[in-house]
Scaffold this motif. Structure first.
Motif, short mmCIF file in Angstrom:
data_model
loop_
_atom_site.label_atom_id
_atom_site.label_comp_id
_atom_site.label_asym_id
_atom_site.label_seq_id
_atom_site.Cartn_x
_atom_site.Cartn_y
_atom_site.Cartn_z
N THR A 1 41.18 43.95 53.32
CA THR A 1 41.97 44.91 52.53
C THR A 1 41.07 45.92 51.84
O THR A 1 41.31 47.13 51.89
N VAL A 2 40.04 45.41 51.18
CA VAL A 2 39.11 46.30 50.48
C VAL A 2 38.40 47.21 51.48
O VAL A 2 38.23 48.42 51.24
N GLY A 3 38.00 46.65 52.63
CA GLY A 3 37.26 47.44 53.61
C GLY A 3 38.09 48.54 54.21
O GLY A 3 37.65 49.70 54.28
N ILE A 4 39.32 48.22 54.65
CA ILE A 4 40.17 49.24 55.26
C ILE A 4 40.52 50.34 54.27
O ILE A 4 40.45 51.54 54.58
N SER B 1 38.86 51.23 51.60
CA SER B 1 37.66 52.01 51.27
C SER B 1 37.33 53.00 52.37
O SER B 1 37.02 54.18 52.11
N VAL B 2 37.40 52.56 53.63
CA VAL B 2 37.08 53.46 54.76
C VAL B 2 38.07 54.62 54.82
O VAL B 2 37.68 55.79 54.99
N LEU B 3 39.35 54.31 54.67
CA LEU B 3 40.36 55.37 54.73
C LEU B 3 40.24 56.34 53.56
O LEU B 3 40.48 57.55 53.72
N LEU B 4 39.85 55.83 52.40
CA LEU B 4 39.69 56.71 51.23
C LEU B 4 38.43 57.57 51.37
O LEU B 4 38.46 58.78 51.05
N SER C 1 46.26 60.06 53.15
CA SER C 1 46.37 60.23 51.70
C SER C 1 45.97 58.93 51.00
O SER C 1 46.06 57.84 51.58
N PRO C 2 45.51 59.00 49.74
CA PRO C 2 45.11 57.78 49.02
C PRO C 2 46.21 56.74 48.93
O PRO C 2 45.95 55.53 49.03
N ILE C 3 47.46 57.20 48.78
CA ILE C 3 48.57 56.26 48.67
C ILE C 3 48.73 55.46 49.97
O ILE C 3 48.86 54.24 49.98
N LEU C 4 48.71 56.18 51.08
CA LEU C 4 48.87 55.52 52.37
C LEU C 4 47.65 54.65 52.70
O LEU C 4 47.79 53.61 53.34
N ALA C 5 46.46 55.07 52.25
CA ALA C 5 45.25 54.27 52.49
C ALA C 5 45.36 52.90 51.81
O ALA C 5 45.03 51.87 52.41
N VAL C 6 45.83 52.89 50.57
CA VAL C 6 46.00 51.63 49.85
C VAL C 6 47.12 50.80 50.47
O VAL C 6 47.01 49.57 50.60
N GLY C 7 48.20 51.47 50.88
CA GLY C 7 49.31 50.75 51.49
C GLY C 7 48.91 50.08 52.80
O GLY C 7 49.21 48.91 53.02
N LEU C 8 48.22 50.81 53.66
CA LEU C 8 47.76 50.23 54.93
C LEU C 8 46.71 49.16 54.70
O LEU C 8 46.56 48.24 55.52
N GLY C 9 45.97 49.27 53.60
CA GLY C 9 44.98 48.24 53.28
C GLY C 9 45.59 46.89 52.99
O GLY C 9 44.90 45.86 53.02
N GLY C 10 46.90 46.85 52.70
CA GLY C 10 47.56 45.57 52.43
C GLY C 10 47.84 44.76 53.68
O GLY C 10 48.19 43.58 53.59
N ILE C 11 47.67 45.37 54.87
CA ILE C 11 47.96 44.65 56.12
C ILE C 11 47.08 43.41 56.29
O ILE C 11 47.59 42.35 56.67
N PRO C 12 45.75 43.47 56.05
CA PRO C 12 44.94 42.25 56.21
C PRO C 12 45.37 41.10 55.30
O PRO C 12 45.14 39.93 55.64
N LEU C 13 45.97 41.42 54.15
CA LEU C 13 46.43 40.35 53.26
C LEU C 13 47.55 39.53 53.89
O LEU C 13 47.79 38.39 53.50
N LEU C 14 48.24 40.15 54.84
CA LEU C 14 49.32 39.42 55.50
C LEU C 14 48.78 38.27 56.36
O LEU C 14 49.52 37.32 56.64
N TYR C 15 47.51 38.35 56.78
CA TYR C 15 46.94 37.31 57.64
C TYR C 15 46.92 35.94 56.95
O TYR C 15 47.53 34.98 57.46
N PRO C 16 46.24 35.79 55.78
CA PRO C 16 46.32 34.47 55.12
C PRO C 16 47.73 34.16 54.62
O PRO C 16 48.12 32.99 54.57
N GLY C 17 48.49 35.21 54.28
CA GLY C 17 49.85 34.97 53.79
C GLY C 17 50.76 34.41 54.86
O GLY C 17 51.54 33.49 54.61
#
Length: 494
Positions: free
Chosen positions: A221-224, A226-229, A235-251
């Motif tokens: 999440t942090v890596g994706i 950061s790279v997009l930002l 846009s920053p909003i979409l970068a943070v939103g897409l960064g939440g995708i890796p969190l779905l893996y352990p979830g």
């Protein structure tokens, strides 16, 4: 009047308002082993060696005082009853006080604990039902708080820009911090008030494996993001939103585990009831399990088969039941297996033990099922409100840009003076707002659900993704619409 209100609030957070299934299982253990016609000394010795927290500790201190220091169990119970708690309705205190009289008079322990188990299970059910009603109330309050928070932040920011008083940027930051802290405190209250409903029973190796998956999700999440930002690809909003995708893996892994082990309690009561009846008849665990395996017990069949094979290979039955609990990974099954294993060792009436464990498992599963129904509704409403609230923030972000453009043109002095917020600051605060609301709402959903808290990563990741996309979409889709309204509308008198 004020003193009474303070006492009511204080009592809300005391142990009397909490639901503790450990006490039910502790009383069930004592009742089951008492059917083996054991003495009071042996009963306290078994109770102190159990794993039920403060209840086992109270019996350990009582045993040490009554047997080790030769005060006598009856006197030790009275002394420990005064020590364990100052509250008159504390269950441990009441148990020790009543047990002191039973030991002193030499009454039947089996009869005493049978009545205590009946009362404790009824009390547990009443308190749990009351907690469910309180959860419904707090759920509605959280809905209101979410709606109010989005309104307060948006209204304070827009009104400060339109009215031109004070520092608009400072007002916006203070509004965000205030509402965020308020929501976080409210969620913390929910966490301490409502029962956890522990679901998983794992060992260190399994926990270590999940932590590795959790680190992958967090670093991803942090890596994706950061790279997009840094690359400014979106846009920053979409970068943070897409960064939440890796969190779905352990979830998602935790969600699958939760769904899988939740089905075990559908089959466990039937198995343990059947096993107890057969064991009390044939007297041999191997033969009883062999007869049990003629029936089908669904998702726990593989664990029963493993239990049978270990018993037939002459492995100690306590170890066999412990491995059964670890393989199943269910906290309720682990508690039931502990009672069954200890009861076998103490020569208890296994027919009665099977009935007791089955009844408790069914009751707790039934109550948790009611909570799951409330939680599913709460989750759906929170996700919808989360999307709507962040859509409002996305709209507010676009309005900020438009007001800033107006303040720089000739229209700024036409009717009133604008005090705009820097769009750069606004674009920096929107991702922070997205992260803050997603984390708070994600934990609120998990607190209402209870059970396996590892699934909170799924809720946070989901809220980040849908929230980020919602904010980005409303900002893009409303841009042309608002531009056409504000900049193409004819001026008064033209």
């Amino acid at each position: 009047m004020m003193v009474n209100k303070v006492k009511d609030v204080k009592n809300l957070f005391t142990s009397g308002s909490k639901v503790d299934e450990n006490f039910v299982y502790f009383i069930a253990l004592l009742y089951c082993i008492s059917t083996g016609e054991i003495g009071a000394v042996d009963l306290f010795k078994t109770g102190k060696d159990s794993k039920y927290g403060k209840y086992s500790n109270a019996f350990r201190d009582t045993y040490r005082l009554g047997v080790g220091w030769s005060y006598g169990l009856a006197s030790a119970c009275e002394m420990m009853g005064r020590k364990v708690s100052k509250q008159k309705d504390d269950p441990t205190k009441l148990l020790l006080v009543k047990l002191s009289q039973v030991v002193r008079l030499g009454d039947d322990l089996k009869t005493f604990f049978r009545d205590e188990l009946k009362n404790s299970l009824a009390s547990y059910s009443i308190k749990y039902e009351a907690n469910l009603e309180t959860q419904k109330l707090f759920s509605e309050m959280f809905y209101t708080l979410m709606s109010t928070a989005s309104f307060m932040i948006s209204a304070n920011a827009i009104m400060s820009m339109l009215m031109g008083f004070g520092d608009s940027e400072t007002i916006l930051i203070i509004s965000m911090m205030g509402t965020g802290i308020g929501m976080a405190v409210f969620v913390a209250m929910m966490f301490f008030m409502f029962p956890r409903d522990v679901l998983a029973h794992t060992d260190d190796a399994i926990e270590k494996q999940f932590r590795m998956k959790m680190y992958i999700g967090i670093f991803g999440t942090v890596g994706i993001s950061s790279v997009l930002l840094i690359t400014n690809m979106v846009s920053p909003i979409l970068a943070v939103g897409l960064g939440g995708i890796p969190l779905l893996y352990p979830g998602i892994i935790a969600k699958k585990q939760e769904s899988k082990i939740s089905t075990y309690t559908e089959w466990y009561p039937t198995f343990i009831l059947h096993f107890g009846q057969l064991l009390s008849t044939v007297g041999s665990m191997g033969q009883a399990l062999q007869a049990v395996m003629r029936s089908n017990f669904g998702t726990i069949q593989i664990f029963i088969d493993g239990l049978k094979n270990r018993i037939k290979n002459r492995i100690d039955q306590k170890i066999c039941f412990q491995l059964f609990s670890i393989e199943a990974g269910h906290h309720i099954i682990a508690n039931g297996n502990d009672i069954v294993s200890t009861s076998i060792y103490k020569g208890a009436d296994m027919n009665l033990v099977g009935n007791v464990v089955a009844d408790i498992t069914k009751k707790i599963s039934e109550l948790r099922g009611k909570r799951a129904q409330n939680a599913s509704t709460f989750q759906l409403v929170v996700v919808i409100l989360h999307v709507l609230s962040l859509s409002i923030f996305g709209l507010m972000n676009k309005l900020t840009e438009l007001f800033n453009d107006l303040s720089e043109g000739d229209l700024s002095n036409a009717a009133f003076e604008l005090s705009p917020i820097d769009p750069v600051l606004m674009s920096m605060l929107m991702p922070v707002l997205l992260i803050m609301t997603s984390i708070i709402s994600g934990f609120a959903i998990k607190i209402i659900q209870g059970g396996l808290y590892k699934t909170v990563f799924f809720h946070i990741g989901l809220l980040l993704v849908v929230g980020g996309i919602s904010m980005f979409a409303i900002n893009e889709f409303m841009a042309d619409f608002l531009d056409s309204i504000i900049f193409t509308a004819p001026l008064p008198g033209v």
